[in-house]
Structure formats: C-alpha cells, structure tokens
Scaffold this motif. Structure first.
Motif, PDB file in Angstrom:
ATOM      1  N   ALA A   1       0.821  -1.212   0.000  1.00 28.83           N
ATOM      2  CA  ALA A   1       0.000   0.000   0.000  1.00 28.83           C
ATOM      3  C   ALA A   1       0.855   1.262   0.000  1.00 28.83           C
ATOM      4  O   ALA A   1       0.592   2.210  -0.755  1.00 28.83           O
ATOM      5  CB  ALA A   1      -0.924  -0.011   1.215  1.00 28.83           C
ATOM      6  N   VAL A   2       1.886   1.294   0.843  1.00 27.93           N
ATOM      7  CA  VAL A   2       2.740   2.479   0.951  1.00 27.93           C
ATOM      8  C   VAL A   2       3.423   2.782  -0.373  1.00 27.93           C
ATOM      9  O   VAL A   2       3.495   3.944  -0.803  1.00 27.93           O
ATOM     10  CB  VAL A   2       3.784   2.288   2.075  1.00 27.93           C
ATOM     11  N   ASN A   3       3.934   1.745  -1.028  1.00 27.78           N
ATOM     12  CA  ASN A   3       4.643   1.973  -2.281  1.00 27.78           C
ATOM     13  C   ASN A   3       3.728   2.484  -3.385  1.00 27.78           C
ATOM     14  O   ASN A   3       4.202   3.082  -4.363  1.00 27.78           O
ATOM     15  CB  ASN A   3       5.359   0.695  -2.718  1.00 27.78           C
ATOM     16  N   TRP A   4       2.425   2.258  -3.237  1.00 20.69           N
ATOM     17  CA  TRP A   4       1.476   2.839  -4.186  1.00 20.69           C
ATOM     18  C   TRP A   4       1.044   4.228  -3.738  1.00 20.69           C
ATOM     19  O   TRP A   4       1.020   5.179  -4.538  1.00 20.69           O
ATOM     20  CB  TRP A   4       0.245   1.945  -4.341  1.00 20.69           C
ATOM     21  N   GLN A   5       0.717   4.378  -2.472  1.00 14.37           N
ATOM     22  CA  GLN A   5       0.184   5.645  -1.983  1.00 14.37           C
ATOM     23  C   GLN A   5       1.166   6.803  -2.138  1.00 14.37           C
ATOM     24  O   GLN A   5       0.762   7.939  -2.405  1.00 14.37           O
ATOM     25  CB  GLN A   5      -0.227   5.495  -0.519  1.00 14.37           C
ATOM     26  N   LYS A   6       2.464   6.542  -1.979  1.00 19.55           N
ATOM     27  CA  LYS A   6       3.437   7.637  -2.101  1.00 19.55           C
ATOM     28  C   LYS A   6       3.417   8.231  -3.510  1.00 19.55           C
ATOM     29  O   LYS A   6       3.732   9.408  -3.706  1.00 19.55           O
ATOM     30  CB  LYS A   6       4.839   7.151  -1.743  1.00 19.55           C
ATOM     31  N   MET A   7       3.030   7.423  -4.509  1.00 24.71           N
ATOM     32  CA  MET A   7       2.992   7.890  -5.888  1.00 24.71           C
ATOM     33  C   MET A   7       1.931   8.972  -6.102  1.00 24.71           C
ATOM     34  O   MET A   7       2.023   9.747  -7.059  1.00 24.71           O
ATOM     35  CB  MET A   7       2.715   6.711  -6.837  1.00 24.71           C
ATOM     36  N   LYS A   8       0.940   9.038  -5.210  1.00 26.41           N
ATOM     37  CA  LYS A   8      -0.183   9.959  -5.397  1.00 26.41           C
ATOM     38  C   LYS A   8      -0.154  11.135  -4.418  1.00 26.41           C
ATOM     39  O   LYS A   8      -1.075  11.954  -4.416  1.00 26.41           O
ATOM     40  CB  LYS A   8      -1.501   9.197  -5.272  1.00 26.41           C
ATOM     41  N   THR A   9       0.892  11.224  -3.593  1.00 25.48           N
ATOM     42  CA  THR A   9       0.971  12.334  -2.655  1.00 25.48           C
ATOM     43  C   THR A   9       1.316  13.628  -3.391  1.00 25.48           C
ATOM     44  O   THR A   9       1.928  13.613  -4.462  1.00 25.48           O
ATOM     45  CB  THR A   9       2.003  12.061  -1.549  1.00 25.48           C
ATOM     46  N   LYS A  10       0.942  14.767  -2.772  1.00 24.51           N
ATOM     47  CA  LYS A  10       1.094  16.049  -3.452  1.00 24.51           C
ATOM     48  C   LYS A  10       1.951  17.056  -2.701  1.00 24.51           C
ATOM     49  O   LYS A  10       2.249  18.125  -3.239  1.00 24.51           O
ATOM     50  CB  LYS A  10      -0.295  16.656  -3.722  1.00 24.51           C
TER      51      LYS A  10
END
Length: 733
Positions: free
Chosen positions: A351-360
């Motif tokens: 999850a973390v490795n995906w979620q960091k891609m969408k942070t702003k």
C-alpha cells in the motif's frame, strides 16, 4: 490510427489458442478484453510507454501488460522466485532457494493477506494479475516456463528477505535443512566464504531552490543495479495518478520516480529490520524445545513439500521448517540454532509503495512514510513547494544498543527483544537543511548535509552501520560547488570523473615502489608507476592510469574481504566492497606491488602490453538476451568506473571466459534529474534503450546519452506525449 481487433473474433481466437491449457474461460477472456479496451498506451519517440486510464486499477493492468511486452521472461521469473518454485524449472540446485522463500510466505498465507487487504488494494492486485494474464492470452506464441495463470494474491508475496542481506549464506541454510534436525544440533561447519561481489548501490540528491537557477528544487534519481531489471514508464489515471519513473519488473509500483508535485529516491541502507537470534535447543520427545527466560518453550514446526525438476520428471521433497517466537530457524552456529526476526507488513508495504505515488506535498508524503514498513531503504525527497528532505531508513526496531546487532544475539533473554519501532522523527533525517542540499550514496547520514553532524552521531549505533562511501565523499565535493544550478549542471555533477579512492590509495602504491625500487623483482613496474604518478585521478577512456588503478583496487578489495572475520556480516562486506572501509595498512610495500605486478601480467597476457587505455578494456555492449558478450561484436568505450573507486556514475564491468575486454553488467540504470517548478521538467536516461527487441531503434538509441551524460527530455504532459507519439494502441492490439 487505432487498428482494433474485431471483439468477438478476438475472443474466439484467444480461447481457441488456450483451450489446451483450460486456463481461461470465455467469460474471463471477455472481461479482460473489456478492461483492456479502457486503456490507451502511447509510446513516445524514445519508446517510453505512457499509460492513460480512467482508474488506478486499469493503470496497473496497463503497466503489467507493458512490462510483459518487453520483459515477460523476467516478469515470470520474478513471480517464480517469490512463489518458491524455481526448482520446478531449473532443477534441484534451486531447491533451497525455494525453501527460503516458502519459509517466509506461501500461497495460503498470501491468499489470506489478499482477503484481508482493503478493497482499493485488492482492485490493484486484481489488475496486476489481469494485465499479465491478458498478455498471455493475447500472445499465444509466448510459452511461459511455468506459470500459465497469475493470481491476484501473488502480488502480496512481496516481503521475502534476501539471504545475504540477512547475514547468512545459502550454504548455512542448506546445511541446516539438508540434514536431520538431530544432526543440526551439532556444530556444522559449512563453507562460510562469501564470493567477492562488487557492491551495487544508488545515489540520491535533493537540491534546494537557494542553489538552483530557476529557484526550484531539483531531485537526482540515480539507482545502480543489474542492467535491464526495470523499465521507464508513465502512468496516468482519472483518479489522481500521474507518476513517472522506474518500477522493478514484476511489481506494480513506481519504486523510484516522481509526479507533478514531488519525487522520491530510495538508496539502499544497512540500517534494516532484520536480526539473528541464537537459540539454545534440545530434543524433547518427538520435538524440540528452546530456552527463554529460564523456561523451555516448544519449537514450532510445519511441513512444506516442494517440487523439483530432474530430467523429464517432476519430483518432490518434504521439509520440516522450525520456528521460535523470533522467527524461522535458518542456520546453526556453535551448537546454537539461529532464528531470523524480520518485518512482515506485506499489505502495508504494498500500500505504501502505491500511496506515495499519489501524494502532493511534504505533509502527505510524510504521512505515508510514517507507516514505517520499508526495510533497507533510505528516502531522498524534493517537491514543488521547494522542500527537500532525507530520511535514513524507515522501519527501524528499537533495540538495546549495548548489543552488536550485526551478529546474532542471545535469543534466551528479554533484553534482546525489539521494543517497538522508532518513530519517523527519531530516525536520522534532514528537512530543508541550511546548506541547501542533501545526499545519500548508500552512506552514513552523518555527512548527508556536508559537514560531520555531531548531533546525528548521538543516535543509537544500530542506526548508523553505513560507512562514508567514496561516492558520498565525491557527492559532497561536487554539491558544495553547485550554485545557480540547472538540470544539466546536476547531470554533469553526477558524472564527475574524479575518483576519491584513487587519490586515497594510489599514493601509497607509488610510495611503496620508492621503498623497494632497487629490488630487481619490482624493477619492471617502473613504467606503470610513472604512469600512475602523472595521473590526475580522473577517469577517461584514453587513460592507461585508470586501467591500472581500477584493476589494482579491485584486488585490494578482494584482499580486504579475505581478512574479514567469519562469518562475514553484510554490513562488514558491503562497507568494504563499496569502498568505505578499504585499507592498505595491513599490506607491506612488496605485497602492494605484487598486486600491481599481477595487473600488469594480466594485461600483457590479454593485450600484449600493460599500456591499455580504460576505454579499450571497459565496454558497453547489449547482446541479444541469452547470448554472451563478444569482443568481435559492436561495443562502446565507457569512462565510468566501479563505485569502490568513488565514481558517482558507478559502472561494473566483468571479463567473461570468451572475452579480453570487460563488459558492463551493473551500474546506472534508470537515471533522472527532475526540476519541480510550476511546469515540471525532467531529463532521464535508461541503460541502452527502452526496447528489448534487438531490431528496434530503441534497443541502443540511448547508449551515447548513457555514456556521455546526455539525457533525453521526457514528455510528461499529455499534449507533449501526443505530439511526440510513435505508436498509440490498446493492450491486445
């Protein structure tokens, strides 16, 4: 123009192609085709794929499909390794690697993890399997070695520690499980020799607006790894995803990359979340017990049956895996069973490795990092708001600092238990330091912002196992000089030819010759010493001194590894092979010159003279997959040297039995320099090129840029992508 298949005809053909395997039903094929129709892939003039979709799940589908287009064999192999099924295709020699994987996770556990995952993550896992499966369906000519169907839960077999990075050898693991446990209670003596491996690694830099021309933060993403293990890709969905970078093959997150707002780089660190425990075990009845706080506790056991190929047969072997409360038993040393404790957050890690891609922004990115589930990775960060940051490690257990955590600790006492994990703010880190930059080159955080940090040095010693690599020394030197920097300035700095470890050790070699120059044994080395004495310690393809220095230092690394105490820890070996903890102090002048004599003799044997320029011996070649390097095929001279010299653009080349020249196998892979302004700008280069098809213009169209630091400008915004499109299609077309 799209050239679409006629949908009903395609389904009929695909089902017919795979009917023999009875792998996919007509309904499944129709559903996959429907999902594929929602995805558009645009390959630009460099062959870089840009995947446009409505949903994140469709973006994952598209990513995995594209990975399979170029690297299906490697994608499949990554799954085979994680599933613990290598022996089914490679034979019995891989049986213990499979056992290692199955010791930490198996399909039953992975399926349970999938079922417990949040709905949004299950959708991504579903799409992961769907993208690979649809590639197989639409390419019936591709014959998998083993896997004819991928399941969504396979994406969660993502957290298996490596043997070497766990301070073990495969020989130890094999020795334990290759014998009865009753025998393993004795002190086995497997070979604990570690083959000399030249260290890989990575460089990550973040430069603040105060040091850049456009007053925007700049991030350098510079991983060093085995060539052709990742692709360059751009993923865009209508659910807020717009990320560009490099995923590892067989995984669906962009591990190192950026979006419009920020970017991230993950250099490897020795500060990790794995520890070995020495257990006192005795036989009791039909089982075993171990001692803990003066009491006997039962050793847990479970059976696992693995298949392996032998000739044309598929045989099986059953093992009993043992566990204490610390983790699985993985070796025996000095009559103690050794168990391995590691972090097991498979769901959160994915999850973390995906979620960091969408942070702003920094706040969102830090919130994701605060899950603290990444093991063995540092984080270098920059964003559009002008922030730069660095965190040394992520998942770091709280430990008693009085113990040597590089080696096994006593498993019978509470004092060696983990006491939770350190908070993110407790880790060595920098946010917007006053000097205007941060760097990590697989190195200690004590010089991450330039000067030695005495405050950071007060952190627990187990947070600071990394040495000050010569690449980090070089990085500090060039970053201190950067002012008013552009992307091109950063790229140039990242390819600076200066070699710190040459400056550090070659004067000792020259001095050694002066001490024994009257010895006739070494008189023949006078010419080589004269060449080294005139050298400016900068690499160049025309430099003979570079050749002498690199090959001599390679032997110095081997000598340093040989004197390490056994069993060798990963921390000790890596700090030698990356050049941090090299020394000549234990070598006499005669011994140093003997190594130079070996270098001279080898060069004369291969080339008829020792006066061989670095570009003649150090080459880049991209043979067709499965074919060996060849001195008669086209290749290019490369100025870069191995990281142990301090070469920022590390390049490891090796001779093979059929060559005299050395050809690159590891080093710079996907490299990016990214400027986060109102309009994102980035330049990248990929080893060789984006295609694995040797007849494609994108097979070697980036070679000159790769060698000479001439990066391509990327296309990030859709209007630019479409204006530079070479091919537009949907999966299956």
């Amino acid at each position: 123009m799209f050239h679409r298949f006629i949908f009903p005809t395609l389904i009929g053909l695909l089902v017919q192609s795979f009917a023999f395997a009875q792998t996919f039903s007509t309904e499944e094929v129709a559903k996959l085709q429907q999902q594929a129709n929602q995805i558009t892939i645009v390959k630009d003039k460099w062959g870089v794929p840009h995947v446009y979709t409505k949903t994140d799940a469709d973006a994952v589908f598209g990513m995995m499909y594209v990975q399979c287009e170029e690297f299906f064999a490697k994608v499949e192999n990554s799954l085979i390794v994680r599933l613990g099924r290598q022996a089914e295709v490679n034979g019995e020699s891989d049986l213990y690697q499979d056992l290692w994987a199955r010791t930490f996770i198996d399909p039953t556990k992975a399926l349970q993890l999938y079922q417990r995952s949040p709905k949004w993550l299950r959708k991504l896992c579903d799409a992961y399997a769907a993208g690979i499966n649809f590639y197989l369906i639409s390419h019936p000519q591709v014959k998998p070695r083993l896997l004819t169907r991928v399941e969504p839960w396979m994406a969660l077999m993502n957290n298996i520690p490596s043997i070497a990075n766990s301070n073990l050898t495969e020989a130890e693991f094999r020795a334990f499980y290759g014998k009865d446990a009753s025998v393993s209670l004795a002190s086995l003596s497997p070979s604990l020799e570690h083959d000399f491996q030249q260290a890989g690694g990575s460089n990550g830099w973040a430069i603040a607006p105060s040091r850049t021309q456009n007053k925007n933060a700049i991030l350098l993403i510079n991983p060093h790894s085995e060539f052709y293990g990742r692709i360059e890709i751009h993923l865009v969905s209508e659910e807020g995803l717009n990320s560009y970078g490099a995923p590892f093959l067989g995984q669906f997150n962009i591990f190192q990359g950026f979006n419009e707002h920020l970017g991230w780089m993950h250099p490897v660190t020795l500060s990790d979340g794995k520890d070995l425990y020495a257990e006192t075990v005795t036989k009791q009845g039909n089982g075993y017990v171990y001692q803990y706080e003066g009491k006997s506790k039962a050793v847990d056991s479970s059976k696992v049956t693995l298949k392996y190929k032998k000739g044309e047969e598929l045989l099986s072997k059953t093992f009993t895996i043992y566990r204490t409360h610390h983790g699985p038993v993985v070796a025996v040393r000095n009559k103690k069973w050794i168990s391995l404790k590691s972090q097991e957050s498979n769901i959160d890690l994915l999850a973390v490795n995906w979620q960091k891609m969408k942070t702003k922004n920094l706040k969102q990115f830090t919130k994701v990092l605060n899950k603290r589930v990444m093991v063995g990775n540092n984080i270098v960060y920059a964003d559009r708001d002008g922030n730069i940051g660095y965190w040394h490690g992520n998942f770091v257990p709280k430990r008693n600092p009085s113990y040597d955590w590089k080696r096994q600790v006593d498993g019978s006492i509470k004092e060696t238990e983990w006491q939770g994990t350190h908070a993110l703010e407790e880790l060595p880190h920098y946010i917007n330091p006053a000097n205007g930059w941060v760097q990590n080159c697989n190195s200690t955080p004590l010089y991450a912002a330039g000067e030695f940090d005495s405050v950071m040095n007060r952190k627990p010693i187990y947070m600071l196992p990394d040495g000050n690599t010569p690449r980090a020394v070089n990085a500090v030197r060039v970053l201190n000089q950067l002012q008013n920097a552009t992307l091109d300035d950063v790229i140039k700095a990242a390819h600076d030819p200066y070699l710190p470890n040459a400056t550090r050790f070659i004067p000792s070699l020259i001095s050694s010759f002066e001490k024994v120059k009257n010895d006739t044994v070494f008189a023949a080395l006078a010419g080589a010493i004269k060449t080294l004495s005139a050298w400016d310690y900068r690499t160049d393809t025309s430099s003979v001194a570079t050749t002498l220095a690199v090959l001599w230092t390679e032997r110095l690394v081997q000598m340093n590894v040989a004197k390490l105490p056994r069993p060798i820890t990963n921390e000790e070996q890596y700090s030698v092979t990356n050049g941090s903890n090299l020394s000549v102090d234990f070598l006499s002048p005669a011994e140093q010159l003997k190594m130079l004599g070996q270098v001279v003799a080898e060069l004369r044997k291969d080339f008829g003279t020792w006066e061989v320029s670095w570009g003649k011996i150090n080459r880049f070649q991209r043979p067709v997959e499965g074919k060996p390097f060849s001195d008669t095929e086209k290749s290019w001279a490369v100025p870069a040297t191995p990281g142990y010299m301090g070469s920022l653009n590390a390049y490891v080349s090796r001779k093979s039995p059929q060559t005299k020249a050395r050809y690159g196998v590891t080093g710079n892979t996907f490299v990016a320099a990214v400027e986060f302004g109102k309009v994102l700008k980035a330049k990248t280069v990929l080893t060789g090129g984006a295609s694995t098809n040797s007849t494609s213009p994108h097979y070697t169209d980036q070679v000159n840029g790769y060698i000479h630091a001439q990066f391509k400008e990327i296309f990030f915004y859709k209007k630019d992508v479409l204006a530079n499109a070479e091919r537009t299609y949907k999966p299956g077309e």
